[in-house]
Design an enzyme around this catalytic site. Structure first.
Site, mmCIF file in Angstrom:
data_model
loop_
_atom_site.group_PDB
_atom_site.id
_atom_site.type_symbol
_atom_site.label_atom_id
_atom_site.label_comp_id
_atom_site.label_asym_id
_atom_site.label_seq_id
_atom_site.Cartn_x
_atom_site.Cartn_y
_atom_site.Cartn_z
ATOM 1 N N HIS A 76 47.903 30.976 32.637
ATOM 2 C CA HIS A 76 47.637 32.189 32.575
ATOM 3 C C HIS A 76 47.159 32.531 33.958
ATOM 4 O O HIS A 76 46.673 31.719 34.777
ATOM 5 C CB HIS A 76 46.627 32.566 31.675
ATOM 6 C CG HIS A 76 45.335 32.001 31.764
ATOM 7 N ND1 HIS A 76 44.406 32.532 32.735
ATOM 8 C CD2 HIS A 76 44.699 30.494 31.293
ATOM 9 C CE1 HIS A 76 43.103 31.824 32.732
ATOM 10 N NE2 HIS A 76 43.427 30.430 32.084
ATOM 11 N N ASP A 78 45.620 35.683 33.988
ATOM 12 C CA ASP A 78 44.667 36.778 34.027
ATOM 13 C C ASP A 78 43.387 36.012 34.218
ATOM 14 O O ASP A 78 43.414 34.900 34.023
ATOM 15 C CB ASP A 78 44.663 37.489 32.564
ATOM 16 C CG ASP A 78 44.551 36.184 31.568
ATOM 17 O OD1 ASP A 78 45.096 35.352 31.565
ATOM 18 O OD2 ASP A 78 43.555 36.774 30.516
ATOM 19 N N ASP A 109 40.225 28.485 37.456
ATOM 20 C CA ASP A 109 40.791 28.824 36.289
ATOM 21 C C ASP A 109 41.720 30.200 36.271
ATOM 22 O O ASP A 109 41.090 31.381 36.227
ATOM 23 C CB ASP A 109 39.684 29.205 35.345
ATOM 24 C CG ASP A 109 40.031 29.405 33.837
ATOM 25 O OD1 ASP A 109 41.110 28.933 33.432
ATOM 26 O OD2 ASP A 109 38.965 29.784 33.231
ATOM 27 N N GLU A 144 45.021 35.273 28.226
ATOM 28 C CA GLU A 144 44.445 34.222 27.689
ATOM 29 C C GLU A 144 42.939 34.045 27.716
ATOM 30 O O GLU A 144 41.976 33.842 26.796
ATOM 31 C CB GLU A 144 44.706 32.817 28.773
ATOM 32 C CG GLU A 144 44.423 31.437 27.918
ATOM 33 C CD GLU A 144 42.796 30.972 28.317
ATOM 34 O OE1 GLU A 144 42.691 30.011 27.536
ATOM 35 O OE2 GLU A 144 42.229 31.565 28.953
ATOM 36 N N GLU A 145 42.272 34.946 28.847
ATOM 37 C CA GLU A 145 40.816 35.173 29.082
ATOM 38 C C GLU A 145 40.363 36.266 27.826
ATOM 39 O O GLU A 145 39.157 36.620 27.815
ATOM 40 C CB GLU A 145 40.399 35.611 30.450
ATOM 41 C CG GLU A 145 40.914 34.435 31.309
ATOM 42 C CD GLU A 145 40.044 33.098 31.048
ATOM 43 O OE1 GLU A 145 39.236 33.183 30.075
ATOM 44 O OE2 GLU A 145 39.952 32.205 32.003
ATOM 45 N N GLU A 173 44.932 24.049 32.418
ATOM 46 C CA GLU A 173 43.552 24.477 32.127
ATOM 47 C C GLU A 173 42.590 23.364 33.123
ATOM 48 O O GLU A 173 42.900 22.350 33.150
ATOM 49 C CB GLU A 173 42.750 24.486 30.819
ATOM 50 C CG GLU A 173 43.661 25.763 29.932
ATOM 51 C CD GLU A 173 42.994 27.041 30.453
ATOM 52 O OE1 GLU A 173 41.896 26.992 31.192
ATOM 53 O OE2 GLU A 173 43.654 27.974 30.069
ATOM 54 N N HIS A 362 34.620 30.871 35.681
ATOM 55 C CA HIS A 362 33.874 32.132 35.283
ATOM 56 C C HIS A 362 32.724 32.248 35.961
ATOM 57 O O HIS A 362 31.758 32.965 35.585
ATOM 58 C CB HIS A 362 33.677 31.856 33.758
ATOM 59 C CG HIS A 362 34.673 31.765 32.917
ATOM 60 N ND1 HIS A 362 34.917 32.078 31.663
ATOM 61 C CD2 HIS A 362 35.945 31.414 33.270
ATOM 62 C CE1 HIS A 362 36.056 32.118 31.215
ATOM 63 N NE2 HIS A 362 36.835 31.501 32.278
#
Length: 389
Positions: A76, A78, A109, A144-145, A173, A362
């Site tokens: 991903h 995003d 990520d 995805e997030e 990931e 994150h």
């Protein structure tokens, strides 16, 4: 292939990171990737999906070749919000390199892994002259997030409807706890969320006989669920766990017994259960506890995802051996951690996950080691060479 068509993985990573693609915004990230892939011969299709009460999401499916087997890289572009931007040492979307470390949102990520998909594909295609039996594809989502409704799941459905089959998949990931080569994910636990509402009768605290306080009722239900032993784990999975995340009454008065009390819990569960069987177990436990105390309750179940496991076999061994030979460390084949879009892909083909170190994902000052990014591109290239050997 012309040498000019190779891809330098670090600049591509930075170009992707400079796009502020916070879910569901794409902010040009897929344009950057599509341009790089088309330059090396991929056919790209942009897929925008919609659904009720969710934002539209842009996705990309790209393929080089038309023959089977089709090896897929999935991931991903995003990213999660940046949080307190003032707390970042550098701008979250400036992709700054300092002392061999790349800083910025999406470094770990997982924009670097997406760039590694493209760079490794370019290397393999160049090394083989484009002459290999099979295809390479990339399935890249912008959802995805977020809700994960208009992303990978719908791309896979579109692929099935249009005769696009993938045979094996690696998801990029960040799987390594502390250093590269430690861990490959061969499965993930499922996720079940319960919203519990207990209904009583409000009244004055001085006259409790005229009311029915829902808080003791809720406490009894919470205790029953907390004491519920779901399983003892399995060969590949740790024991399932139920955790309460909120308990609330919403009562601002000190002299009023409230009418309702609520609690929210989440269960991460293994393959001893399905979403449906787990819901039945939870409701049976609540019914038993409620009957003892005359409790009236409501349960709303959010069935987030089923668990999955890619059994150890030729594919997981191929990936593990490529990592081990490149890094000199045999990775653990694990099912720990949260969930990912691999939970959808496993319905179509064997899937494993391997990416960067996940310690800063994150977080403020998310980062990745440049040497790790370059190693990941090498490993993905090795995987392709072994797969199509």
């Amino acid at each position: 292939m012309n040498k000019n068509n190779t891809i330098d993985v670090v600049p591509l990573t930075q170009e992707l990171m400079n796009c502020p693609s916070i879910t569901p915004a794409d902010a040009g990230a897929l344009d950057v990737l599509q341009k790089a892939l088309e330059k090396i011969g991929f056919t790209c299709q942009r897929l925008v999906f919609s659904d009720e009460n969710t934002p539209d999401v842009d996705n990309l499916y790209a393929r080089f070749g038309s023959e089977a087997p089709n090896f897929c890289f999935a991931g991903h572009t995003d990213v999660v919000p940046v949080g307190d931007e003032a707390a970042w040492k550098t701008g979250p979307f400036e992709s700054v390199i300092k002392n061999g470390i790349l800083y910025g949102r999406g470094a770990a990520d997982m924009k670097a892994a997406v760039a590694c998909f493209a760079a490794s594909s370019a290397r393999f295609i160049e090394n083989s002259g484009g002459n290999f039996k099979g295809s390479i594809s990339l399935l890249i989502t912008g959802d995805e997030e977020g809700p994960a409704i208009n992303g990978t799941r719908k791309v896979l459905e579109w692929m099935a409807e249009n005769g696009e089959r993938i045979d094996h998949c690696v998801v990029g990931e960040p799987t390594n706890p502390t250093k590269m080569g430690e861990m490959v994910k061969i499965g993930r636990r499922g996720s079940f969320t319960g919203f519990l509402n207990v209904i009583g009768s409000e009244g004055h605290v001085a006259y409790p006989h005229l009311a029915d306080n829902p808080i003791p009722h809720l406490t009894a239900l919470v205790t029953a669920l907390s004491n519920l032993e779901l399983d003892n784990g399995s060969e590949h999975f740790q024991a399932s766990n139920l955790e309460f995340t909120t308990m609330d009454v919403g009562n601002t008065a000190t002299n009023v017994i409230p009418r309702t009390a609520t609690a929210t819990f989440n269960i991460r569960f293994n393959t001893h259960h399905s979403l449906d069987s787990l819901e039945a177990t939870i409701r049976a436990c609540l019914d038993q506890a409620a009957e003892k105390n005359g409790t009236v309750y409501e349960l709303r179940a959010l069935k987030n995802s089923e668990p999955f496991l890619t059994e150890k076999g030729d594919f997981s061994t191929l990936v593990a051996n490529a990592i081990g030979q490149r890094l000199g460390q045999e990775p653990e084949l694990s099912t720990t951690g949260g969930t990912s879009d691999a939970r959808y892909i496993k319905n179509y083909c064997p899937v494993v996950e391997f990416g960067l170190v996940g310690q800063t994902m994150h977080k403020v000052d998310e980062c990745a080691n440049i040497a790790d990014i370059e190693a990941l591109a090498d490993i993905y290239t090795d995987i392709l060479e072994r797969y199509f050997a």
